[in-house]
Design a protein around this motif. Structure first.
Motif, mmCIF file in Angstrom:
data_model
loop_
_atom_site.group_PDB
_atom_site.id
_atom_site.type_symbol
_atom_site.label_atom_id
_atom_site.label_comp_id
_atom_site.label_asym_id
_atom_site.label_seq_id
_atom_site.Cartn_x
_atom_site.Cartn_y
_atom_site.Cartn_z
ATOM 1 N N PHE A 266 0.848 -1.197 0.000
ATOM 2 C CA PHE A 266 0.000 0.000 0.000
ATOM 3 C C PHE A 266 0.878 1.239 0.000
ATOM 4 O O PHE A 266 1.759 1.387 0.849
ATOM 5 N N LEU A 267 0.654 2.132 -0.973
ATOM 6 C CA LEU A 267 1.152 3.499 -0.883
ATOM 7 C C LEU A 267 -0.011 4.368 -0.431
ATOM 8 O O LEU A 267 -1.153 4.147 -0.842
ATOM 9 N N PHE A 268 0.250 5.378 0.389
ATOM 10 C CA PHE A 268 -0.823 6.291 0.773
ATOM 11 C C PHE A 268 -0.260 7.685 0.995
ATOM 12 O O PHE A 268 0.906 7.871 1.379
ATOM 13 N N ASN A 269 -1.093 8.662 0.725
ATOM 14 C CA ASN A 269 -0.725 10.070 0.878
ATOM 15 C C ASN A 269 -1.120 10.519 2.280
ATOM 16 O O ASN A 269 -2.305 10.703 2.567
ATOM 17 N N PRO A 270 -0.164 10.689 3.187
ATOM 18 C CA PRO A 270 -0.500 11.022 4.578
ATOM 19 C C PRO A 270 -1.140 12.402 4.744
ATOM 20 O O PRO A 270 -1.696 12.697 5.802
ATOM 21 N N GLN A 271 -1.065 13.233 3.693
ATOM 22 C CA GLN A 271 -1.732 14.533 3.761
ATOM 23 C C GLN A 271 -3.233 14.401 3.519
ATOM 24 O O GLN A 271 -3.993 15.341 3.801
ATOM 25 N N ARG A 272 -3.643 13.235 3.036
ATOM 26 C CA ARG A 272 -5.054 13.041 2.705
ATOM 27 C C ARG A 272 -5.711 11.920 3.509
ATOM 28 O O ARG A 272 -6.917 11.950 3.768
ATOM 29 N N VAL A 273 -4.952 10.912 3.871
ATOM 30 C CA VAL A 273 -5.522 9.737 4.515
ATOM 31 C C VAL A 273 -4.539 9.212 5.557
ATOM 32 O O VAL A 273 -3.321 9.351 5.397
ATOM 33 N N SER A 274 -5.079 8.662 6.644
ATOM 34 C CA SER A 274 -4.232 8.111 7.702
ATOM 35 C C SER A 274 -4.268 6.592 7.669
ATOM 36 O O SER A 274 -5.329 5.995 7.431
ATOM 37 N N PHE A 275 -3.127 5.987 7.899
ATOM 38 C CA PHE A 275 -3.068 4.543 8.041
ATOM 39 C C PHE A 275 -3.094 4.206 9.522
ATOM 40 O O PHE A 275 -2.349 4.796 10.312
ATOM 41 N N VAL A 276 -3.948 3.283 9.898
ATOM 42 C CA VAL A 276 -4.060 2.870 11.300
ATOM 43 C C VAL A 276 -3.095 1.717 11.525
ATOM 44 O O VAL A 276 -3.338 0.585 11.091
ATOM 45 N N ASP A 277 -1.982 2.010 12.185
ATOM 46 C CA ASP A 277 -0.980 0.974 12.447
ATOM 47 C C ASP A 277 -1.354 0.196 13.698
ATOM 48 O O ASP A 277 -1.547 0.773 14.777
ATOM 49 N N ARG A 278 -1.460 -1.109 13.548
ATOM 50 C CA ARG A 278 -1.698 -1.990 14.686
ATOM 51 C C ARG A 278 -0.644 -3.091 14.628
ATOM 52 O O ARG A 278 -0.502 -3.762 13.601
ATOM 53 N N PRO A 279 0.111 -3.317 15.689
ATOM 54 C CA PRO A 279 1.193 -4.301 15.666
ATOM 55 C C PRO A 279 0.666 -5.731 15.558
ATOM 56 O O PRO A 279 -0.509 -6.001 15.818
ATOM 57 N N GLY A 280 1.561 -6.643 15.165
ATOM 58 C CA GLY A 280 1.218 -8.060 15.146
ATOM 59 C C GLY A 280 1.148 -8.682 13.774
ATOM 60 O O GLY A 280 1.073 -9.906 13.646
ATOM 61 N N GLY A 281 1.151 -7.860 12.736
ATOM 62 C CA GLY A 281 1.085 -8.411 11.384
ATOM 63 C C GLY A 281 2.433 -8.940 10.934
ATOM 64 O O GLY A 281 3.450 -8.252 11.060
ATOM 65 N N ASP A 282 2.467 -10.168 10.445
ATOM 66 C CA ASP A 282 3.692 -10.725 9.884
ATOM 67 C C ASP A 282 3.334 -11.723 8.789
ATOM 68 O O ASP A 282 2.165 -11.851 8.403
ATOM 69 N N ALA A 283 4.336 -12.446 8.291
ATOM 70 C CA ALA A 283 4.131 -13.301 7.121
ATOM 71 C C ALA A 283 3.182 -14.454 7.372
ATOM 72 O O ALA A 283 2.547 -14.962 6.433
ATOM 73 N N THR A 284 3.045 -14.892 8.625
ATOM 74 C CA THR A 284 2.287 -16.119 8.891
ATOM 75 C C THR A 284 1.097 -15.943 9.828
ATOM 76 O O THR A 284 0.319 -16.876 10.006
ATOM 77 N N THR A 285 0.942 -14.773 10.436
ATOM 78 C CA THR A 285 -0.148 -14.570 11.393
ATOM 79 C C THR A 285 -1.396 -14.073 10.684
ATOM 80 O O THR A 285 -1.362 -13.057 9.991
ATOM 81 N N PRO A 286 -2.535 -14.763 10.846
ATOM 82 C CA PRO A 286 -3.766 -14.330 10.172
ATOM 83 C C PRO A 286 -4.398 -13.128 10.860
ATOM 84 O O PRO A 286 -4.391 -13.021 12.087
ATOM 85 N N VAL A 287 -4.960 -12.231 10.074
ATOM 86 C CA VAL A 287 -5.662 -11.081 10.632
ATOM 87 C C VAL A 287 -7.038 -11.526 11.116
ATOM 88 O O VAL A 287 -7.643 -12.444 10.560
ATOM 89 N N LYS A 288 -7.520 -10.897 12.173
ATOM 90 C CA LYS A 288 -8.844 -11.153 12.715
ATOM 91 C C LYS A 288 -9.632 -9.852 12.773
ATOM 92 O O LYS A 288 -9.051 -8.759 12.852
#
Length: 825
Positions: A611-633
């Motif tokens: 994902f590319l995003f323009n921080p002047q227009r939209v915010s990305f909500v960073d939440r720790p725990g994402g990696d190559a093998t862990t499924p998102v819930k």
């Protein structure tokens, strides 16, 4: 195209000859040369001289597979303690080498024959073998090594095998991953890959070996072929019989796709030479009978295959050809392609020269039938079906195989590529797009007017979709595994430009969130700066600098070098800098590094979604725990009042960025979806970036099986189920959730994977909101089609959506995909 396709998968005679160089999808598409090369010092004595894996297969004469060694040295080569070993063309992590121990010696200037597994067919035994093994080799793709040991090799990549000092010589053929420089081409049920009589060894399999009629020879000199060191075969002796034989070309071609004379020898077949292919590794010439029969189902021409030997005939020669009739399957019979009837191992007598050529069959808009191919109920092979050239396009072309054809002014529907190929349509009104292409609307509407052109004479044209090839183009009809029937032109028309322009998307309003998808085709730091600049220009100018861009095919920092690198920060830094230099925003990026070698694509490249995003227009909500093998819930958080009543429910992701069920078998050797949580003007937006598994392995539209077998579809259906399950879970917890699912899904709007993804109306595929003749983002084999998609959840009302045509229709491309953008209030 859709994912990495090695050049060897696209190699075939038409291309090799047209360019006089080795190699070539698109099943096709995005091509990057493999850096993997197994190389040893070129041998002055023992080498692998011939490999044949078609023994006992359909159409084969010989009953056994075999490997022949040759010795160019002046002394016998002792094989005590040596072995030949075999590896499948596409080895997995647990694939093992098969071993046949050797004994005795290869005579000076002689051969040594190793018999391998027996098939169920064939009629002729091999000469007495010098060694015997039980390896069942593939007819079309594999690797054979001559090893100074009887212990099985452990290397499974070309780089690792190149580092193994025990390997004296190695031959990869077909689509083999392990090979010297490039794999040899031309192997199938009736062709081996063979060195020349001098046992030339340049450590490039594609140069050193080529397809030929199998000619096993043992150490006693028994068998076919020419002993090493004997030089070129003797010239054809002066003819003693110049009377045409009883068998004519139309008898050989017959009324089905398979010759009634396959595997048999024919004598003194008459014809006039209409075209000669004198370059590349698949040389030969076409002959056409000047006394045709009156049966429209039988072709009057045939190709005479001479391998790497330059034909000693000229256009206009009247000849008699004595040879064996074979059915050649470009790319191998297992790929599902049709065959090309050929004469192989020919002896040719020239009776006279300067003869008038048969008049070409002129193709007009009404010549080729609208229906593309016959169908077998429940699916099946059409090779034995009687040809109906007035009913089906594939039958019409088969009934004119090898013959002289001519087209007049024709619209270009597939832009010229680097292999000298250009697609035109002979039916200008057939499913035309507004920009001049031909839309692929359904599996039952394949666009029968498409025809690929390649110049036999080296003429080069550069044409975009919508241009016109004016005047007449004349040539002979050939067949290849990519694209099917192809007109090998001897005269070529001129290009009249239609002035096709790259499109520019509408710029989103201040209260609209713009989200785009763009497959940037194996982008790596080592790519030329010009590629970065053009892709950046596409994002800034043509896509109007979207707030969020979901990218596919971002490679790691070392690109195709298979060195364990998985990080891609250098790739992205270079790309973001190029975007900024074009006047775009200072994008930030989020992604998940894959496990090394687990996401498919070009070996060593570790492509991923970003994902590319323009921080002047939209915010990305960073939440720790994402990696190559862990499924998102999907996480639900409730707020209660003092009385314990739930007054507010919020949903979020357990990690952001994160991946959808990455350990599921649905994602084996394929990219895992990237999920991110964004905030725009106080509202949550969930974005899912995808790159489903490629269509590699699917049988082509022109397959001998109708309908073609779409083997890769099963995995994409499984991938669609995973994404659908995630979206359904999110909507079950918040039916007003705004979700954008997008990317290169590698399938059509009318396919099972897209039906699965939109099941229950949890998502709307926006490509379906466009007029039918505008539903495309990719052009393959002259068909304008859709592989890229943007889908949205029900809470997204009246989205503004565009496919922005900047690549796929142009001869000069930054990527083979067109990007798309959606604007959301």
């Amino acid at each position: 195209m859709t994912s990495y396709i090695p050049p060897a998968l696209r190699g075939r005679r038409a291309r090799l000859i047209a360019l006089s160089v080795a190699l070539p999808v698109g099943i096709a598409g995005s091509l990057v040369a493999l850096p993997l090369t197994a190389q040893a010092t070129p041998s002055a004595d023992a080498v692998i001289a011939e490999v044949y894996g078609g023994g006992g297969n359909s159409g084969a004469t010989l009953t056994h597979d075999f490997i022949e060694l040759g010795n160019a040295g002046g002394a016998a080569f002792d094989l005590t303690g040596w072995s030949v070993q075999y590896l499948s063309g596409s080895p997995g992590a647990t694939t093992k080498w098969s071993v046949t121990p050797l004994s005795g010696a290869i005579p000076a200037g002689g051969s040594y024959l190793i018999q391998q597994a027996k098939g169920t067919g064939g009629t002729d035994a091999l000469p007495t073998p010098d060694a015997t093994g039980t390896i069942a080799m593939s007819a079309s793709s594999g690797t054979v090594a001559l090893v100074h040991s009887t212990t099985a090799l452990t290397c499974l990549t070309a780089d690792d095998c190149a580092a193994d000092a025990g390997i004296k010589d190695l031959v990869g053929f077909g689509t083999a991953v392990v090979r010297e420089t490039s794999p040899a081409t031309g192997a199938d049920n009736t062709h081996s890959v063979t060195r020349d009589a001098k046992l030339t060894d340049t450590d490039n399999n594609s140069v050193d070996l080529s397809g030929a009629t199998p000619s096993p020879r043992n150490s006693a000199g028994e068998g076919g072929g020419t002993a090493p060191g004997d030089g070129d075969p003797s010239p054809t002796p002066s003819p003693t019989n110049t009377t045409p034989g009883d068998v004519r070309i139309h008898d050989i071609q017959g009324k089905t796709r398979i010759s009634p004379y396959v595997g048999q020898s024919v004598t003194n077949v008459p014809g006039v030479v209409t075209a000669v292919r004198s370059t590349g590794t698949s040389r030969g010439f076409w002959i056409q009978d000047t006394k045709p029969d009156n049966d429209p189902a039988t072709s009057e021409a045939v190709f005479v295959f001479t391998g790497t030997t330059t034909p000693q005939v000229k256009v206009g020669d009247s000849v008699l050809v004595s040879a064996r009739v074979v059915e050649y399957y470009p790319g191998g019979q297992a790929s599902g392609v049709q065959s090309l009837t050929e004469l192989s191992g020919a002896t040719t007598v020239v009776l006279s020269s300067g003869n008038e050529l048969p008049a070409p069959v002129v193709i007009t808009a009404k010549t080729v039938p609208d229906k593309y191919a016959p169908k077998v109920k429940g699916g099946g092979n059409i090779e034995a079906l009687p040809l109906k050239p007035t009913k089906y396009a594939l039958d019409w072309f088969e009934a004119h195989e090898g013959m002289r054809l001519q087209i007049g002014d024709s619209r270009v529907v597939g832009a010229s590529n680097s292999y000298g190929e250009t697609w035109v349509t002979t039916k200008p009104k057939q499913n035309a797009t507004p920009r001049g292409g031909t839309i692929y609307k359904s599996y039952d509407d394949v666009n029968s007017g498409r025809l690929k052109l390649i110049s036999l004479t080296g003429d080069q044209i550069t044409a975009n979709v919508g241009d016109t090839l004016t005047g007449t183009s004349t040539g002979v009809l050939d067949y290849s595994n990519y694209g099917g029937y192809v007109l090998q032109t001897t005269t070529l028309g001129k290009v009249k430009s239609a002035g096709l322009k790259a499109e520019v998307a509408k710029k989103g309003k201040s209260d609209e969130l713009s989200v785009a998808t763009y497959n940037v085709e194996n982008l790596a730091p080592a790519n030329a700066q010009s590629k970065f600049d053009r892709l950046a220009e596409g994002i800034v100018t043509n896509l109007a600098a979207p707030d969020v861009v979901s990218l596919e095919e971002i490679q790691d920092n070392s690109g195709a070098t298979n060195d364990g690198t998985v990080a891609a920060d250098k790739t992205l830094a270079k790309f973001i800098a190029a975007i900024k230099a074009k006047g775009g925003p200072s994008y930030e990026w989020r992604s998940i590094d894959p496990e090394d070698g687990k996401d498919g694509g070009q070996p060593g490249g570790n492509i991923r979604n970003v994902f590319l995003f323009n921080p002047q227009r939209v915010s990305f909500v960073d939440r720790p725990g994402g990696d190559a093998t862990t499924p998102v819930k999907v996480v639900t958080t409730t707020t209660k009042d003092k009385k314990g009543k739930v007054v507010k429910t919020e949903v979020s992701l357990s990690a952001s960025p994160a991946r959808i069920n990455p350990t599921s078998t649905a994602w084996n050797s394929s990219r895992k979806p990237l999920v991110g949580e964004f905030t725009f003007r106080g509202q949550q937006v969930f974005v899912v970036g995808n790159h489903f598994n490629s269509k590699g392995g699917d049988q082509p539209l022109h397959s001998a099986n109708q309908p073609p077998v779409l083997s890769s579809e099963t995995q994409r259906v499984a991938q669609s189920k995973e994404v659908h399950a995630f979206v359904s879970d999110l909507l079950a917890k918040d039916k007003q959730a705004k979700i954008v699912v997008l990317g290169d899904l590698n399938d059509y709007p009318f396919s099972k994977p897209l039906d699965t993804l939109t099941k229950g109306k949890v998502l709307t595929d926006l490509i379906d909101t466009l007029p039918k003749n505008e539903r495309y983002s990719y052009v393959y084999d002259g068909n304008s089609q859709t592989l890229d998609h943007i889908l949205v959840s029900p809470a997204i009302k009246k989205p503004g959506y565009e496919v922005v045509h900047i690549n796929a229709e142009f001869a000069d491309q930054a990527s083979d995909h067109d990007p798309q953008v959606v604007r959301i209030k």
